[in-house]
Design a protein around this motif. Sequence first.
Motif, PDB file in Angstrom:
ATOM      1  N   SER A  70     -12.385 -10.482  -0.662  1.00  0.00           N
ATOM      2  CA  SER A  70     -12.879  -9.619  -1.920  1.00  0.00           C
ATOM      3  C   SER A  70     -11.971  -8.841  -2.599  1.00  0.00           C
ATOM      4  CB  SER A  70     -13.970  -8.558  -1.327  1.00  0.00           C
ATOM      5  OG  SER A  70     -15.048  -9.293  -0.591  1.00  0.00           O
ATOM      6  N   GLY A  71     -10.875  -8.416  -1.879  1.00  0.00           N
ATOM      7  CA  GLY A  71      -9.811  -7.575  -2.642  1.00  0.00           C
ATOM      8  C   GLY A  71      -9.003  -8.545  -3.375  1.00  0.00           C
ATOM      9  N   ASP A  93      -3.551  -1.685  -3.268  1.00  0.00           N
ATOM     10  CA  ASP A  93      -4.270  -1.666  -1.893  1.00  0.00           C
ATOM     11  C   ASP A  93      -5.333  -2.433  -2.256  1.00  0.00           C
ATOM     12  OD1 ASP A  93      -6.076  -0.991   0.089  1.00  0.00           O
ATOM     13  OD2 ASP A  93      -5.861   1.289  -0.309  1.00  0.00           O
ATOM     14  N   ASP A 100     -13.268  -8.182   3.258  1.00  0.00           N
ATOM     15  CA  ASP A 100     -12.880  -7.213   2.120  1.00  0.00           C
ATOM     16  C   ASP A 100     -11.456  -7.266   1.683  1.00  0.00           C
ATOM     17  OD1 ASP A 100     -13.287  -5.264   0.225  1.00  0.00           O
ATOM     18  OD2 ASP A 100     -12.658  -3.688   1.416  1.00  0.00           O
ATOM     19  N   THR A 101     -10.520  -7.402   2.843  1.00  0.00           N
ATOM     20  CA  THR A 101      -9.210  -7.401   2.541  1.00  0.00           C
ATOM     21  C   THR A 101      -8.598  -8.882   2.211  1.00  0.00           C
ATOM     22  OG1 THR A 101      -8.768  -5.747   4.290  1.00  0.00           O
ATOM     23  CG2 THR A 101      -6.932  -6.962   3.693  1.00  0.00           C
ATOM     24  N   ASN A 126      -8.249  -3.059  -0.858  1.00  0.00           N
ATOM     25  CA  ASN A 126      -9.441  -2.274  -0.602  1.00  0.00           C
ATOM     26  C   ASN A 126      -9.929  -1.353  -1.363  1.00  0.00           C
ATOM     27  OD1 ASN A 126      -7.981  -2.419   2.764  1.00  0.00           O
ATOM     28  ND2 ASN A 126      -9.700  -3.633   2.235  1.00  0.00           N
ATOM     29  N   SER A 127      -9.155  -0.945  -2.713  1.00  0.00           N
ATOM     30  CA  SER A 127      -9.362  -0.088  -3.613  1.00  0.00           C
ATOM     31  C   SER A 127      -9.333  -0.679  -4.971  1.00  0.00           C
ATOM     32  CB  SER A 127      -8.296   1.152  -3.534  1.00  0.00           C
ATOM     33  OG  SER A 127      -8.345   1.895  -4.620  1.00  0.00           O
ATOM     34  N   ASP A 128     -10.570  -0.608  -5.486  1.00  0.00           N
ATOM     35  CA  ASP A 128     -10.729  -0.925  -6.980  1.00  0.00           C
ATOM     36  C   ASP A 128      -9.837  -0.216  -8.041  1.00  0.00           C
ATOM     37  OD1 ASP A 128     -12.288  -3.021  -6.093  1.00  0.00           O
ATOM     38  OD2 ASP A 128     -14.193  -2.390  -7.210  1.00  0.00           O
ATOM     39  N   ASN A 157     -16.550  -6.925   8.164  1.00  0.00           N
ATOM     40  CA  ASN A 157     -16.421  -6.558   6.738  1.00  0.00           C
ATOM     41  C   ASN A 157     -14.872  -6.412   6.218  1.00  0.00           C
ATOM     42  OD1 ASN A 157     -19.421  -6.792   6.257  1.00  0.00           O
ATOM     43  ND2 ASN A 157     -19.531  -4.654   6.534  1.00  0.00           N
ATOM     44  N   ALA A 158     -14.152  -5.675   6.885  1.00  0.00           N
ATOM     45  CA  ALA A 158     -12.970  -5.456   6.858  1.00  0.00           C
ATOM     46  C   ALA A 158     -12.178  -6.659   6.534  1.00  0.00           C
ATOM     47  CB  ALA A 158     -12.222  -4.587   8.186  1.00  0.00           C
ATOM     48  N   ARG A 195       0.918  -1.118  -0.143  1.00  0.00           N
ATOM     49  CA  ARG A 195       0.090  -0.073   0.003  1.00  0.00           C
ATOM     50  C   ARG A 195       0.973   1.150  -0.049  1.00  0.00           C
ATOM     51  NH1 ARG A 195      -4.011  -1.235   5.124  1.00  0.00           N
ATOM     52  NH2 ARG A 195      -1.891  -2.036   5.772  1.00  0.00           N
TER      53      ARG A 195
END
Length: 272
Positions: free
Chosen positions: A124-125, A68, A120-121, A70-72, A116-117, A39
């Motif tokens: 999902s990410g 990152d 997501d990390t 968490n960022s598309d 969720n974090a 990151r």
Amino acid sequence: MASDKKIVLITGGNTGLGLETVRALYKTDVPYEIIIGCRTLSKGDDAIATVQKEIPSSPSSLSTLQVDLNSDESLEKAVETLQSRHGRLDVLLNNGGGTFDGDVRTGTKTLREAWNATWDTNVSGTYVLTTLAVPLLLKSEDPRLLFIASGTANLTDTTKMTDPVHARLNGSPEAGWPKNEGFVFPAYRSAKTGLNMMMREWARVLRNDGVKVWCVSPGFLATGLAGVGAEKLKQMGALDPAIGGQLVADVVEGKRDADNGKVVRSNGVQPW
């Protein structure tokens, strides 16, 4: 620009298991372009300086890439950069992740925010990055896709109580509410279990494209992941992170090809 070196992207490569994998690959005789995904680029630069000081001679190259999970937008830019710089990707090591269960106990996150974090990390990410990177993997002659699993996500062993580590993980607290469970991380364990299924889906989807896919379960390592400190983890039985880094490097180098599509650990295949 095309390169004869194998192009390897390691997310979270500036610390912990990711950095140990960088070290393990950098000290081999095989030439790699090892890309440290992180990151904060300055932290990646610091990691490169450390590795090059420790290992002054190597046929491999080291570079950084802002990633990152968490960022598309960050992930899209990262893959665009890989495309423009290298035109392909030989190995994607999805190592980046995090634990957030402790944030609930400290009050810095609500229960929902922490779960969720975590997903997501860790899931999902990772899925988004993998999806974006697949076209570059398919340009490789020997594409490899790795995910970092966890022994804590092993459903088979959730009843195991034969050693202190599993007794701590699987033991039940006393009756009553609220529970004071201490060193327990249900969101992380659940997310890593989901990651195992995600790996199986990628193995299915990419089977006819010749992409080899694994989860790698590195064992209980004394890294900063759990947020309790390496020394405390060692007291609890955690191993040197270099052991896990070498295991991941072995998978990259083809030593566990017979276990394609499975969760591999140092002593064999991890049960589900």
